[in-house]
Design an enzyme around this catalytic site. Structure first.
Site, PDB file in Angstrom:
ATOM      1  N   GLY A 189       7.769  -3.870   8.432  1.00  0.00           N
ATOM      2  CA  GLY A 189       9.162  -3.989   7.987  1.00  0.00           C
ATOM      3  C   GLY A 189      10.008  -2.734   8.089  1.00  0.00           C
ATOM      4  N   GLY A 190       9.473  -1.607   7.578  1.00  0.00           N
ATOM      5  CA  GLY A 190      10.273  -0.387   7.515  1.00  0.00           C
ATOM      6  C   GLY A 190      11.101  -0.326   6.248  1.00  0.00           C
ATOM      7  N   GLY A 221       6.907  -5.026   3.338  1.00  0.00           N
ATOM      8  CA  GLY A 221       6.829  -4.676   1.932  1.00  0.00           C
ATOM      9  C   GLY A 221       8.199  -4.461   1.330  1.00  0.00           C
ATOM     10  N   ARG A 222       8.762  -3.289   1.624  1.00  0.00           N
ATOM     11  CA  ARG A 222       9.975  -2.862   0.922  1.00  0.00           C
ATOM     12  C   ARG A 222      11.132  -3.844   1.036  1.00  0.00           C
ATOM     13  NH1 ARG A 222       9.774   2.950   3.551  1.00  0.00           N
ATOM     14  NH2 ARG A 222       8.568   1.736   5.070  1.00  0.00           N
ATOM     15  N   TYR A 230       0.248   2.958  14.545  1.00  0.00           N
ATOM     16  CA  TYR A 230       1.513   3.693  14.445  1.00  0.00           C
ATOM     17  C   TYR A 230       1.453   4.945  15.309  1.00  0.00           C
ATOM     18  CZ  TYR A 230       2.663   0.736  10.401  1.00  0.00           C
ATOM     19  OH  TYR A 230       2.937  -0.333   9.580  1.00  0.00           O
ATOM     20  N   ARG A 258       2.247   8.523  16.194  1.00  0.00           N
ATOM     21  CA  ARG A 258       2.641   9.697  15.398  1.00  0.00           C
ATOM     22  C   ARG A 258       2.074  10.961  16.028  1.00  0.00           C
ATOM     23  NH1 ARG A 258       3.581   7.452  10.055  1.00  0.00           N
ATOM     24  NH2 ARG A 258       4.951   5.803  10.746  1.00  0.00           N
ATOM     25  N   ASP A 263       0.839  -1.198   0.000  1.00  0.00           N
ATOM     26  CA  ASP A 263       0.000   0.000   0.000  1.00  0.00           C
ATOM     27  C   ASP A 263       0.879   1.255   0.000  1.00  0.00           C
ATOM     28  OD1 ASP A 263       0.954  -0.528   2.590  1.00  0.00           O
ATOM     29  OD2 ASP A 263      -0.734   0.457   3.545  1.00  0.00           O
ATOM     30  N   ASP A 320       9.050   4.908  -3.735  1.00  0.00           N
ATOM     31  CA  ASP A 320       9.518   3.611  -3.220  1.00  0.00           C
ATOM     32  C   ASP A 320       9.794   2.603  -4.337  1.00  0.00           C
ATOM     33  OD1 ASP A 320       9.400   4.250  -0.569  1.00  0.00           O
ATOM     34  OD2 ASP A 320       7.588   3.112  -0.114  1.00  0.00           O
ATOM     35  N   TRP A 329      -3.398  -1.379  12.007  1.00  0.00           N
ATOM     36  CA  TRP A 329      -2.042  -0.856  11.831  1.00  0.00           C
ATOM     37  C   TRP A 329      -1.950   0.253  12.906  1.00  0.00           C
ATOM     38  CZ3 TRP A 329      -3.287  -3.963   7.949  1.00  0.00           C
ATOM     39  CH2 TRP A 329      -2.529  -4.144   6.805  1.00  0.00           C
ATOM     40  N   LYS A 371      -0.609  -4.520  14.045  1.00  0.00           N
ATOM     41  CA  LYS A 371       0.685  -4.421  13.367  1.00  0.00           C
ATOM     42  C   LYS A 371       1.400  -3.168  13.852  1.00  0.00           C
ATOM     43  CE  LYS A 371       2.371  -3.441   8.748  1.00  0.00           C
ATOM     44  NZ  LYS A 371       2.123  -3.354   7.331  1.00  0.00           N
TER      45      LYS A 371
HETATM   46  P1  FBP Z   1       7.119  -1.704   4.826  1.00  0.00           P
HETATM   47  O1  FBP Z   1       7.540  -3.086   5.249  1.00  0.00           O
HETATM   48  O2  FBP Z   1       7.529  -1.401   3.422  1.00  0.00           O
HETATM   49  O3  FBP Z   1       7.594  -0.666   5.831  1.00  0.00           O
HETATM   50  O4  FBP Z   1       5.533  -1.691   4.844  1.00  0.00           O
HETATM   51  C1  FBP Z   1       4.802  -1.780   6.024  1.00  0.00           C
HETATM   52  C2  FBP Z   1       3.828  -0.622   6.125  1.00  0.00           C
HETATM   53  O5  FBP Z   1       2.994  -0.729   7.252  1.00  0.00           O
HETATM   54  C3  FBP Z   1       2.942  -0.470   4.897  1.00  0.00           C
HETATM   55  O6  FBP Z   1       1.768  -1.222   4.993  1.00  0.00           O
HETATM   56  C4  FBP Z   1       2.715   1.015   4.874  1.00  0.00           C
HETATM   57  O7  FBP Z   1       2.532   1.504   3.592  1.00  0.00           O
HETATM   58  C5  FBP Z   1       3.990   1.561   5.409  1.00  0.00           C
HETATM   59  O8  FBP Z   1       4.537   0.586   6.265  1.00  0.00           O
HETATM   60  C6  FBP Z   1       3.756   2.849   6.147  1.00  0.00           C
HETATM   61  O9  FBP Z   1       4.958   3.273   6.686  1.00  0.00           O
HETATM   62  P2  FBP Z   1       5.140   4.693   7.343  1.00  0.00           P
HETATM   63  O10 FBP Z   1       3.819   5.113   7.912  1.00  0.00           O
HETATM   64  O11 FBP Z   1       6.192   4.479   8.389  1.00  0.00           O
HETATM   65  O12 FBP Z   1       5.605   5.597   6.267  1.00  0.00           O
END
Ligand code: FBP
Length: 259
Positions: A198-199, A226-227, A141, A143, A19, A28, A139, A172
């Site tokens: 992943g990051g 992802g990356r 995070y 922030r 995504d 990316d 998810w 996650k």
């Molecule tokens: P990655 O492994 O590439 O970091 O992806 C995990 C993820 O949660 C993706 O689903 C999302 O696009 C991205 O990280 C968001 O990362 P951030 O908010 O840190 O930019």
């Protein structure tokens, strides 16, 4: 079949996230992984337990019967420059169900001045998903200006605890960077499975696999990355190594021997 077993093997999940086209933009991507089909093919060929994307990618590329789909139903772009992120819903749970998704994914920016809107929205998404027998994955995070250290053990444990408090089927989060800290993070979630995000791609694959091993030893239930996979020079080999650690409990040394 319970909601989570659609994308869990031996109690663990290996999820391929794609995504980033919305979250970060095409920056990316390279000539290969800019094509969603390239990434979806990795997910199928390398036996990922699920593929996570926004609805447009799913509608155009994903097909029922292949790798299970986790449809992200909110998101925001990286062009927003403020410090208090807000990601609103952009796809209904019903639409995710009609597409054939096994689960919906929703990001809450914990600690943002806008978290109340996302908490309320996730509450509705979770109820709608469960009514349709779909899992709701959070998810979570940290922030916003109030968050001083977004990878501290306290902050990430707060994020996983939200998964439990809000009724997520899995949560996650980012890695704390240390196994001991992550043990607390996993414990704070109670019975809710915790996945590591992943990051950015690490320079050295072994460093990434060591993080993955650390979070698995701390009790995580898998990774949603992802990356580090689709930016790899050899995504199939990286995926094989990841599965060895996440699903089969192999060591980093054993995984690194796989070609
Ligand atoms: P990655 O492994 O590439 O970091 O992806 C995990 C993820 O949660 C993706 O689903 C999302 O696009 C991205 O990280 C968001 O990362 P951030 O908010 O840190 O930019």
């Amino acid at each position: 079949m319970d909601r989570m077993s659609r994308f869990m093997r031996k109690g663990k999940s290996l999820i391929l996230a794609y995504d980033q086209g919305l979250e970060h933009g095409p920056t990316d991507f390279n000539e290969k992984n800019v094509d969603p089909q390239f990434v979806l093919d990795i997910a199928g060929r390398c036996k990922f337990d699920a593929f996570a994307s926004q609805k447009g990618v799913a509608e155009n590329y994903w097909r029922k019967g292949g790798v299970p789909l986790i449809l992200k139903v909110n998101g925001k772009t990286a062009l927003y420059g403020g410090s208090e992120p807000l990601a609103r819903q952009n796809c209904s749970v019903k639409h995710a169900w009609e597409l054939g998704a096994a689960a919906v994914g929703y990001t809450v920016y914990v600690g943002s001045a806008n978290e109340a809107e996302m908490l309320a929205e996730f509450g509705r998404v979770q109820e709608e998903a469960h009514a349709l027998d779909m899992a709701a994955i959070l998810w979570a995070y940290a922030r916003g200006a109030s968050v001083k250290n977004d990878t501290s053990r306290e902050v990430i444990a707060y994020a996983t605890r939200l998964g439990l408090e809000l009724g997520a089927d899995a949560v996650k989060v980012k890695y704390t960077g240390d196994k001991e800290g992550f043990r607390w993070v996993v414990k704070a979630a109670g019975r809710v499975p915790v996945y590591m995000a992943g990051g950015p791609k690490t320079k050295d694959e072994q460093d990434f696999l060591t993080q993955v091993k650390g979070c698995m030893e701390a009790g995580a239930s898998g990774v949603a990355v992802g990356r580090n996979v689709w930016q790899s020079d050899n995504p199939d080999r990286t995926s094989k190594r990841l599965a060895a650690i996440v699903i089969d409990g192999k060591s980093v040394e054993q995984a690194m021997k796989l070609q």
